[in-house]
Design an enzyme around this catalytic site. Structure first.
Site, PDB file in Angstrom:
ATOM      1  N   HIS A 112     -15.929   8.504  -8.616  1.00 20.93           N
ATOM      2  CA  HIS A 112     -15.499   9.007  -9.925  1.00 20.93           C
ATOM      3  C   HIS A 112     -14.879   7.895 -10.763  1.00 20.93           C
ATOM      4  CE1 HIS A 112     -12.478  11.660 -12.325  1.00 20.93           C
ATOM      5  NE2 HIS A 112     -13.550  11.404 -13.039  1.00 20.93           N
ATOM      6  N   VAL A 136     -11.107   3.767  -9.717  1.00 27.67           N
ATOM      7  CA  VAL A 136     -12.230   4.620  -9.337  1.00 27.67           C
ATOM      8  C   VAL A 136     -11.788   5.429  -8.120  1.00 27.67           C
ATOM      9  CG1 VAL A 136     -13.378   2.924  -7.816  1.00 27.67           C
ATOM     10  CG2 VAL A 136     -14.723   4.697  -8.905  1.00 27.67           C
ATOM     11  N   GLU A 137     -12.121   6.726  -8.127  1.00 31.35           N
ATOM     12  CA  GLU A 137     -11.820   7.583  -6.973  1.00 31.35           C
ATOM     13  C   GLU A 137     -13.058   7.643  -6.082  1.00 31.35           C
ATOM     14  OE1 GLU A 137      -8.642  10.936  -8.237  1.00 31.35           O
ATOM     15  OE2 GLU A 137     -10.560  11.124  -9.274  1.00 31.35           O
ATOM     16  N   VAL A 138     -12.877   7.305  -4.815  1.00 27.99           N
ATOM     17  CA  VAL A 138     -13.945   7.388  -3.822  1.00 27.99           C
ATOM     18  C   VAL A 138     -13.725   8.698  -3.065  1.00 27.99           C
ATOM     19  CG1 VAL A 138     -14.962   6.346  -1.759  1.00 27.99           C
ATOM     20  CG2 VAL A 138     -14.122   4.886  -3.620  1.00 27.99           C
TER      21      VAL A 138
END
Length: 712
Positions: free
Chosen positions: A456, A467-469
Site C-alpha cells: 500500500h 509503504v505498508e507491506v
C-alpha cells in the site's frame, strides 16, 4: 614514505592514519574500523590530538596536508549521533561541541595549506571538518553530497558550522543551507563557493595536490551579499525576514531553527570566538530538548528498520517488475521502481492512453531534475529507456514481481491475480496496492496464494516515504522479506502490517478525520480547524487532507472499517452530501476548498450545502485535541490487536504516512511523553464533554494503571 599511526590510549579503534610522502606532503586518511560509513566519535579526539602534535612538530618540513577517506563511497557522513544519547546534561553536550570546535580550529591554524579531498557524503561534522581546511576539492560523482543536516535532528551544527559557513559562502546562502539541512551536489557546491574544484574521482587526490602551493583562500561572496549582508542594517533585515519565513514554516514547534538564527547573528556581530562559544552553548541546550530527542529517535528507528525484513526468511532480489494500471498510483509506482530501484518496468493498462500517461508522468518528473541540473538529458533518456508499456502481457514471462494499481474493485483485482498466474513466470509475486480491500480476499481463488501480498503506497508515490507491506495469513515468509527489500530499494520506508480493515495508517487516520468533520458540523470554520492542526505540527490540516485524499476514497473506506471494527468508525453525514454535489476534492476541482490552477481557497458555498453558519467558538487546543485523542486511542488498539509489530513501527508509520508531527516522535512516543495516566484523565474529560467515543481503550487504561511505557 613514512607512516605514523595515531592510536588513542582509551580505544582500540584507529580512525585516522597520518602518512608523509617523499615530497614532504602529509596525508591524513580517515577510515573508521568496522563501520561502513565514516562518522566522528568523541573517543577519536585523543587520536586527533596526537596527530596535531606530530604535524606541528614537523611544521617546518611539511609542504601541506591533504585529508581524505579510505572508504570507497563516503568522506565523513557526520558525527555519530549515538554519543549524544550518553549526555546527561546540556553542559555535557556543550563540552562535546566545544571539543569538536577546538579540533577543527587547530586544523585551521596549521601553518601550511590544508586541503580536503571529498568523495561521497560530506555531511554535518564531516563538512565542519572540511570547513576547517583551506580548500575543498570534491569528486563530480552523484554520491558526493555536502550539507549540514543537523536541523533535521532538532540541532544546530555544533563544531563551527554556524560560524565558518557564513564567512565562506555568505549569509544568504548559508542560512538557506543550515535552516533546511539540504544537501548539495558537487557542482552546486562549487557554484556557491563551498568547494574549490569538482573533478572526476579518478584524479581527486592529484587535483587536491594542486592546491597545496596556493595561499589561504578568500571567501567567495556575490554582489547581492556585498550590498545587503555586509552592513549591520542589511543583516538585520535578512534575519528579520528569515525569522518570519522560518516561523511560518515551523509554527514555533522546532526550537533549533530559532537557535540557528540567533547563533549566526551573534557570531557575525561579536566575532568568531564568541560565536563559537554561543554555538556550543545553544547546541548543548538543544540536545536536551524533547523535540531533538524525538527527532533523534526517528533517526535511530529508521536506521534499525533497515535490518528488518518482516520475517526470518532470506529475501530474494527483484530484477524485473511490471505495473498494472497507468493511473496516478501506477505511474508513481513505475517511476520509483525505474529510477530508485533501478529495475526495468513494464506498465500494462487497458488503453494506450493509460500507458502514455504513466510514461509521461515519469518524463515530467525526470525533466524537473534536468531543470535543476541534478540530471543530464542523457541520463534522463537512459532512465526512460527502462520504462516500457502496452495493453497486453508482452514481457511478463520475465517479471519477478507484478504490482497492481487498478480500481478498488475486488472482482477486478481477483481477475488480475488469475491473469498474472496465467501469463507470468512461476513464482512471480503479485503485490496489490489497495487501501481498503482485504489481501486474503484478493488472494482467494489464486493457484499460489502464498505469492500474493499487499503493498500500500501513499499518494503522490514519488514523494510519500511510507509503504505498508500487508501479508495475509497464507503469504510465504520469503515473499514478505522480498517485498520489504524491494520497497526499500524503491526509496521507501516499509512497515509490515496485519491484513485487517484499514491496515494501520488508514485505521488511525479515519477517527482523526471523522472528528474534524464533526467539529466542522458543529459550526467551526474550515480555516480554524485546519490552522489548529497546522499549528499543532501536522503538515496539512485534516479538512484539506480529506480533499487531497479524495472525498470518494473516504466514503469507500468508512463502511469497511465500520463493518469489521464497529460503530466508532462511523463517519458523520458529510461524504454523501459532498459527492452528490460532485465534490471529490482536488481531483474534481472542488471539495471543501475550490482549486483553480495553483490557487486554493475555502469554498464558502460548502457551508450552505451543509446548512452551516460558521463561527469560531472552540480554542485551537480543543480542536486539535479532539482530533488527536481519537488517533492516539486507535494507535494503541492497533498495537494491542497486533496490526503493527511494535511501537517503533507505529510511530514511523504515522510520521511517514500521514505527517504526524515529527518533533513529537510519533503517537507512542507522544503518549509516553504525556504519560498514560494523564492521557486517560484528559480523554475521560473529553468523553464527558463530547461523547463516549473518547473513552480510553483497555490497553491505555491498563498502562495507566501499571505505569508501563511503550519505550521502557
Amino acid at each position: 614514505m613514512t607512516t605514523e599511526n595515531s592510536k588513542a590510549q582509551t580505544s582500540n579503534k584507529t580512525a585516522f592514519t597520518l602518512t608523509i610522502d617523499n615530497d614532504n606532503l602529509a596525508w591524513l586518511a580517515v577510515d573508521v574500523p568496522n563501520e561502513k560509513m565514516n562518522t566522528l566519535q568523541a573517543e577519536f579526539a585523543d587520536q586527533m590530538q596526537a596527530i596535531f602534535e606530530q604535524l606541528e612538530a614537523k611544521k617546518s618540513e611539511l609542504k601541506g596536508l591533504i585529508v581524505h577517506s579510505l572508504k570507497p563511497d563516503n568522506f565523513i557522513a557526520g558525527a555519530d549521533v549515538r554519543m549524544l544519547e550518553a549526555c546527561q546534561s546540556s553542559a555535557e553536550a556543550e563540552q562535546l561541541a566545544t571539543q569538536g570546535q577546538q579540533m577543527f580550529s587547530r586544523l585551521s591554524a596549521l601553518p601550511f595549506t590544508v586541503v580536503a579531498a571529498i568523495h561521497g557524503p560530506c555531511l554535518g561534522g564531516g563538512l565542519e571538518l572540511a570547513l576547517g581546511c583551506d580548500y575543498r576539492v570534491c569528486s563530480d560523482d552523484g554520491a558526493t553530497k555536502l550539507g549540514l543536516p543537523e536541523v533535521q535532528l532538532g540541532l544546530l551544527p555544533g563544531s563551527g558550522g554556524t560560524q565558518r559557513l557564513p564567512r565562506l559562502i555568505g549569509l544568504l546562502n548559508s542560512l538557506d543551507l543550515i535552516l533546511t539541512g539540504k544537501q548539495l551536489r558537487a557542482k552546486k557546491a562549487l557554484k556557491l563557493g563551498l568547494t574549490d574544484a569538482c573533478v572526476p574521482q579518478s584524479i581527486l587526490l592529484e587535483a587536491a595536490k594542486q592546491f597545496i602551493s596556493k595561499p589561504k583562500r578568500k571567501a567567495k561572496v556575490d554582489m547581492k551579499e556585498k550590498m545587503i549582508a555586509k552592513t549591520k542594517m542589511g543583516r538585520k533585515v535578512i534575519f528579520e525576514q528569515a525569522a518570519k519565513k522560518t516561523n511560518h514554516k515551523t509554527r514555533g514547534n522546532y526550537p533549533a531553527a530559532k537557535a540557528i538564527l540567533e547563533v549566526i547573528e551573534y557570531g557575525l556581530e561579536h566575532g568568531l570566538e564568541k560565536g563559537f562559544a554561543k554555538e556550543a552553548q545553544e547546541f548543548g541546550k538543544l540536545v536536551m530538548t524533547t523535540e531533538s530527542q524525538a527527532l533523534r529517535s526517528i533517526f535511530f528507528a529508521t536506521t534499525e528498520m533497515k535490518k528488518d525484513f518482516g520475517s526470518d526468511a532470506t529475501p530474494k532480489t527483484i530484477t524485473d517488475v511490471a505495473v498494472l494500471g497507468g493511473g496516478l498510483m501506477g505511474a508513481g509506482i513505475g517511476y520509483v521502481s525505474a529510477t530508485k530501484a533501478k529495475v526495468p518496468v513494464r506498465i500494462k493498462d487497458v488503453s494506450n492512453d493509460g500507458v502514455l500517461h504513466a510514461m509521461n508522468y515519469s518524463y515530467k518528473l525526470l525533466g524537473k531534475l534536468v531543470e535543476r541540473r541534478a540530471l543530464t538529458k542523457a541520463q534522463l533518456q537512459k532512465q526512460m529507456q527502462s520504462i516500457s508499456g502496452g495493453t497486453d502481457f508482452t514481457g511478463f514471462a520475465h517479471k519477478d514481481m507484478v504490482i497492481e494499481a487498478v480500481f478498488e474493485d475486488l472482482n477486478l483485482k481477483q481477475s488480475m491475480v488469475k491473469d498474472i498466474e496465467t501469463h507470468a513466470k512461476q513464482g512471480v509475486i503479485f503485490a496489490s496496492n489497495t487501501s481498503s480491500l482485504p489481501i486474503a480476499k484478493i488472494a482467494q481463488g489464486a493457484a499460489h496464494p502464498e505469492n500474493v501480498i499487499g503493498l500500500h503506497y501513499f499518494s503522490p508515490v514519488d514523494k510519500m516515504p511510507l509503504v505498508e507491506v500487508i501479508p495475509h495469513e497464507g503469504t510465504s515468509d520469503e515473499v514478505i522479506a522480498t517485498t520489504v527489500k524491494f520497497a526499500r530499494k524503491q526509496g521507501k520506508t516499509p512497515i509490515v502490517v496485519k491484513d485487517k480493515a484499514g491496515f494501520y495508517v488508514n485505521r488511525i487516520l479515519a477517527p482523526y478525520m471523522n472528528e474534524a468533520a464533526r467539529v466542522l458540523l458543529s459550526g467551526e470554520p474550515i480555516e480554524h480547524i485546519d490552522n489548529a492542526l497546522l499549528n499543532f505540527g501536522f503538515p496539512v490540516g485534516p479538512i484539506a487532507l480529506l480533499d487531497e485524499v479524495g472525498v470518494d476514497i473516504g466514503a469507500k473506506i468508512t463502511p469497511i472499517l465500520v463493518e469489521e471494527l464497529g460503530d466508532r468508525f462511523k463517519a458523520p453525514d458529510v461524504f454523501d452530501i459532498l459527492l452528490k454535489d460532485n465534490r471529490k476534492g482536488r481531483k474534481s476541482g472542488k471539495g471543501f476548498y475550490s482549486y483553480k490552477g495553483k490557487k486554493k481557497e475555502v469554498d464558502k458555498s460548502v457551508y450552505r450545502l451543509l446548512k452551516l453558519k460558521p463561527e469560531s467558538i472552540l480554542s485551537e487546543e480543543v480542536v486539535s485535541m479532539r482530533c488527536l485523542l481519537l488517533m492516539l486511542n486507535e494507535a494503541v488498539r492497533a498495537l494491542d490487536d497486533g496490526i503493527i509489530a511494535s511501537p517503533r513501527d507505529g510511530d514511523i508509520g504515522a510520521i511517514f504516512g500521514i505527517g504526524f508531527p515529527p518533533f513529537l516522535g510519533g503517537p507512542f512516543k507522544y503518549i509516553d511523553q504525556i504519560g498514560a495516566a494523564k492521557l486517560v484523565e484528559i480523554m475521560n474529560e473529553y468523553a464527558g464533554k463530547y461523547g463516549s467515543r473518547f473513552a480510553p481503550s483497555d490497553g491505555l487504561l491498563t498502562r495507566a494503571g501499571t505505569g508501563d511505557k511503550f519505550y521502557p
